[in-house]
Design an enzyme around this catalytic site. Structure first.
Site, PDB file in Angstrom:
ATOM      1  N   ARG F  92       0.830  -1.205   0.000  1.00  0.00           N
ATOM      2  CA  ARG F  92       0.000   0.000   0.000  1.00  0.00           C
ATOM      3  C   ARG F  92       0.874   1.268   0.000  1.00  0.00           C
ATOM      4  O   ARG F  92       0.514   2.269  -0.617  1.00  0.00           O
ATOM      5  CB  ARG F  92      -0.949  -0.009   1.199  1.00  0.00           C
ATOM      6  CG  ARG F  92      -2.024  -1.125   1.190  1.00  0.00           C
ATOM      7  CD  ARG F  92      -2.782  -1.259  -0.094  1.00  0.00           C
ATOM      8  NE  ARG F  92      -3.836  -2.291  -0.058  1.00  0.00           N
ATOM      9  CZ  ARG F  92      -3.646  -3.574  -0.397  1.00  0.00           C
ATOM     10  NH1 ARG F  92      -2.458  -4.025  -0.760  1.00  0.00           N
ATOM     11  NH2 ARG F  92      -4.673  -4.423  -0.369  1.00  0.00           N
ATOM     12  N   GLU F  95       1.909   1.649  -3.526  1.00  0.00           N
ATOM     13  CA  GLU F  95       0.800   2.147  -4.348  1.00  0.00           C
ATOM     14  C   GLU F  95       0.590   3.640  -4.121  1.00  0.00           C
ATOM     15  O   GLU F  95       0.301   4.390  -5.063  1.00  0.00           O
ATOM     16  CB  GLU F  95      -0.478   1.368  -4.002  1.00  0.00           C
ATOM     17  CG  GLU F  95      -1.634   1.670  -4.933  1.00  0.00           C
ATOM     18  CD  GLU F  95      -2.859   0.822  -4.632  1.00  0.00           C
ATOM     19  OE1 GLU F  95      -2.837  -0.392  -4.906  1.00  0.00           O
ATOM     20  OE2 GLU F  95      -3.851   1.360  -4.095  1.00  0.00           O
ATOM     21  N   SER F 118      14.275  14.973   1.358  1.00  0.00           N
ATOM     22  CA  SER F 118      15.301  13.971   1.677  1.00  0.00           C
ATOM     23  C   SER F 118      14.686  12.746   2.334  1.00  0.00           C
ATOM     24  O   SER F 118      13.790  12.861   3.172  1.00  0.00           O
ATOM     25  CB  SER F 118      16.346  14.567   2.620  1.00  0.00           C
ATOM     26  OG  SER F 118      17.317  13.595   2.944  1.00  0.00           O
TER      27      SER F 118
END
Lengths: 151, 151, 151, 151, 151, 151, 151, 151, 151, 151
Positions: F92, F95, F118
């Protein structure tokens, strides 16, 4: 896309545009040709061959040119775009094959022996199950069991 | 695999060996812990965490050491081996996601709007449908519909 | 590999070692169990389940332990090692699928309509054809035609 | 695609369009040029060079421009699109190479020694075998055995 | 891109061009439709469906044709281009998932049990934190916890 | 794993086993060394170097041998296993990087100009937000903005 | 590696160790069995089958056990490790195939017509060419031309 | 492809079309510019920079516009299309690098020490060797040996 | 790892363990053998062959067995683990090759013509540049320019 | 590419064509805008945002339309084409990251502790070093050291 040379992808573009312009749901289109919505969508977007009579109804319903009606009856190349799907809605089916696939396989072998569930002699229905805790998507699939031949 | 350090893979090996030695079907094991066969297999082979009471029944049924019973209650890494499955029985599920996935997606959006069928709040049942033209594997799945949040 | 826990890979190692030690050809082993050489090799190296009676003959022929005889009867995971084969002898089959695959597909559709040749209800025979210009390998395969279901 | 610059892909598009417009089967086209259907399809869709006389017959049969007739005689790049095929009909050939490939290799070595079946000095015929339990696709292939040179 | 056939990619091109021509920030566009900037950008560049009223405001704000306003309301294919992102700014999110992902997973399981943070019932806010040692990008995300169903 | 030669992977195995045996949460371990849980888990499972004093506390808390305490202070190779994660909980995050990454990038550029957040001068906190419609996972991250140098 | 079960990889390990211990060059080993160095190295490290008489000489020369001498006569799996080689010395051959491959193909077709240079009925010699501007590696290869069969 | 903006790919298309129209072999073209056929093909199809005088001869020979003659003198991007070549004629070179690469490497190190054969300071000649058992393709390559620098 | 059979990986393990046990920096080890730290680390961890005299000093410094001292002098396989590096410190070099590579290439061609910077006749020095705004890592590399041969 | 809609790729095409038409070196272009050649090339070919004043000088120097001058000031997507570069000149940088990367990492950690060299706060200069044994390409890079944050 010319009168003479029309690929299956061209037909898909025409189908999707006509559906939007005429504000038809897949449920309606499927009912018009007397088939299920999943099969209808799959065929009309280039993943299956259409019987002649249904291609002609579709042609009239969506104002398709004759070349498109004929192309719909051809056996298409059922290639798909991405080895690992990225669209979240389709990815979940892939994740199910990864997480639950070995358990599915174990049950198939326990019930039927060595073989597979066909993905060709196969059907699928998607429906909505209302639920106070949140509606659910229901998927029902059946596929013919094919035992490994021994010779 | 030592008394002190037992991974989830070690537990899976013990489970599969005990099941074969005791000649138990997954159907039987599932009934013993009061769960479905798919969930039971998935959990017992390392794709899910087991509630304490059920892990203890499983431990007694399969003669598992206490360290294995405890490991079964942990949340495992649900990694799978091959991005594109090669076993023919599991590959067919992947092919279904490829060939029928876009049609499944179209129906979900037509019925529910923008969102997905959950693969987490999800259940699956596999059964046999007898058919004179060849028995069929039936798969029923339901997953909660999750609409995309808008904010 | 212990008395209690024997994987299918362990069985394959035992089978190959016994075959070499006893200097048996696959042709001979296949004749002993009354099956074809391709099926026999495929099953005995972990790509298929063996009927009980044939597993017992194989056990006696190759001095396999009882655990191996039982493991041979399980439905194995039919995973293969490399997505794109590198062994030149196997690669040629892959190249054939790439170069001649679309032509094979065109002929299947022309003769049978939309569907596939099954790789499950499938058999294969390999033989030698003597030829003064150089002997030829002959491969004969048949697979059941499966038409796409329409629903 | 201009009069002057016509690639092999352009020729394939012309061939497929002409075949559909003229409603010719591959069987018929092959008979017209006196070759087998598999070779004819493979060559006409860009996977092989065509002898001059057959290219000219093909040009007349399909009303191809002279530039296309000449391009058909060139040695094409035999690239294919996807390392792992996704079209189910072609994927089955790939799966056969994966599942049965090692057994094919074992038989080749047992019968011929160290070497391969050529995929170049190679032919393939596809036919239909009628069968009351369901018609079968039959594939016959022969390839010259090439022993590894020792030097 | 024609009046009749307009894909979601066409709409994205129109949106980006209009935004540059009118010199609007995403912050401003988001405020006009009463949503957050991340959601607005995501939706307006093809990763989400837009409610009708907001699509119409967007259409007026950016001078979009009616076909674009309608296309914005469709559920798009949320495919992304590269499995492993190469743009350094997006790659850092991917590296975070790789380096910190297992620790994120451990905390989710420790706090909630077996399950996941939804990426669908999900929101994200990006803001600037001023800092004398160098300003910082702040990302806040919340996603509904979804426990694995047991059945 | 010997007294003399202990890799970082060996240390991770020891840490995880000790944590389970002593039934300590990551929250508790983190509090003992005065750091956050995410950083503690990341470092203790091989993705970061540990300051000497904290390594010694960890060694006492988890009964680690001196070689492990020293190895914890080394700068590890921060390799991760799978280019595309398969565990659903980690996927997830991946995604999110795919679906929301371009929007995150747009906001970073709109607020800060050309540069990145960063992933090294970076922190992350995971917490639980109670919600009657279902508890939510909250993730807060800050990373220093790094502008591209111009020279 | 036991007396009974010795794989081809085991034999390769034995060969390389014996060669180092006895301080033999490949040139010397090749001369002992009356073959070229390239073929000798390829076969002795697991990429080819060895005739019986040469295997026995090799066994005596390198003190190999009888099981190793027999294994050398088997047809091995000629798998290689990395699809894209990373060792710089081998990578250069791969780069040559990439940069010069299409030109090689053009010359083969111009001289011979449609077909390939066999990599099976093939030999290769490597030698040193002294040159005041820097010595050069010389590679000479010949492979039988195989024309595509037409049928 | 315009008068003003002509890429190297455009030049390649022009070169190949002119060669076919004028029915010139690569052997002839190479002789006209006083270079070898392999180098000529490689450069003329976009894998190398052409000296000014030879580019001008080529321009006259193939009727190329001035922009193409200039583009031929640029240092091109030597990218190739497929990581693993699929064209059978080029694949064989790749297979040779896989099967014989480690043996080539062993001989280079035995003769020269640690280093590589350059693929830049490199030449290749392809010729035909007549042979009653079947003509052979001969490939001769030399590359400068580059020893690894030690510093 | 036995007295008789020691691979280069075994030697690397011994080197790293001895360095840690003896608390030696790479700077010190390099000074002992009179070479640069980068070369010393690269060679001592299996990416280069070591001259005999330096291997013996290294053996005494790190208490390596004689078999390890000899193995250090062999030309190793310079394979690396991951096509796309995941360790953030090494990934940044890869990102530099991606983002700045085409600009590096443009400057090489502008200054030298068609050719490359050798990665074999190559050296690299890493040093620290103190800077009040944050210390900087400095990397200096030189590689021989190799012009493409024309023939 | 229209007056209204101009992508960064369009701008790159215009820049490269203008540079060739006006016969300007990158060194000259860089001097005109007062920046280094590497940065100038990188920015002008789509890998960086350009300050307004320099974009305007560039526009006058290369006769770019106003839309291009504005597009140059946007933050571009810094995607690159190939995960593993194939152009030999760029590949060498990738090989350096593979072969020397772990040694670079070891020195960074030895000198600075756990962290990385930034590829964002980063500069690179390429120059020519004359050498009687063959001129050398010199690359100097500095990047800010970023220590991993601990929290």
């Amino acid at each position: 896309m010319t009168d003479d040379i029309m690929t299956r992808d061209d037909v898909t573009v025409l189908v999707l545009a006509a559906r939007k312009r005429k504000k038809l749901s897949w449920e309606t289109i499927a009912a018009e040709i007397g088939m299920s919505p999943i099969w209808t969508h799959m065929m009309a977007t280039g993943m299956g061959a259409c019987p002649k009579d249904k291609a002609e109804i579709l042609g009239r319903l969506l104002d398709l040119p004759q070349a498109a009606v004929e192309e719909l009856q051809e056996c298409p190349s059922k290639d798909w775009n991405r080895d690992i799907p990225t669209d979240p809605c389709i990815y979940r089916l892939y994740e199910i094959a990864g997480v639950f696939g070995p358990s599915f396989k174990a049950m198939v072998h326990e019930m039927f022996g060595d073989g597979i569930m066909s993905a060709i002699d196969f059907d699928m229905v998607v429906s909505k199950v209302e639920d106070p805790k949140g509606d659910r998507v229901k998927v029902e699939m059946t596929g013919k069991f094919l035992p490994y031949k021994k010779w």
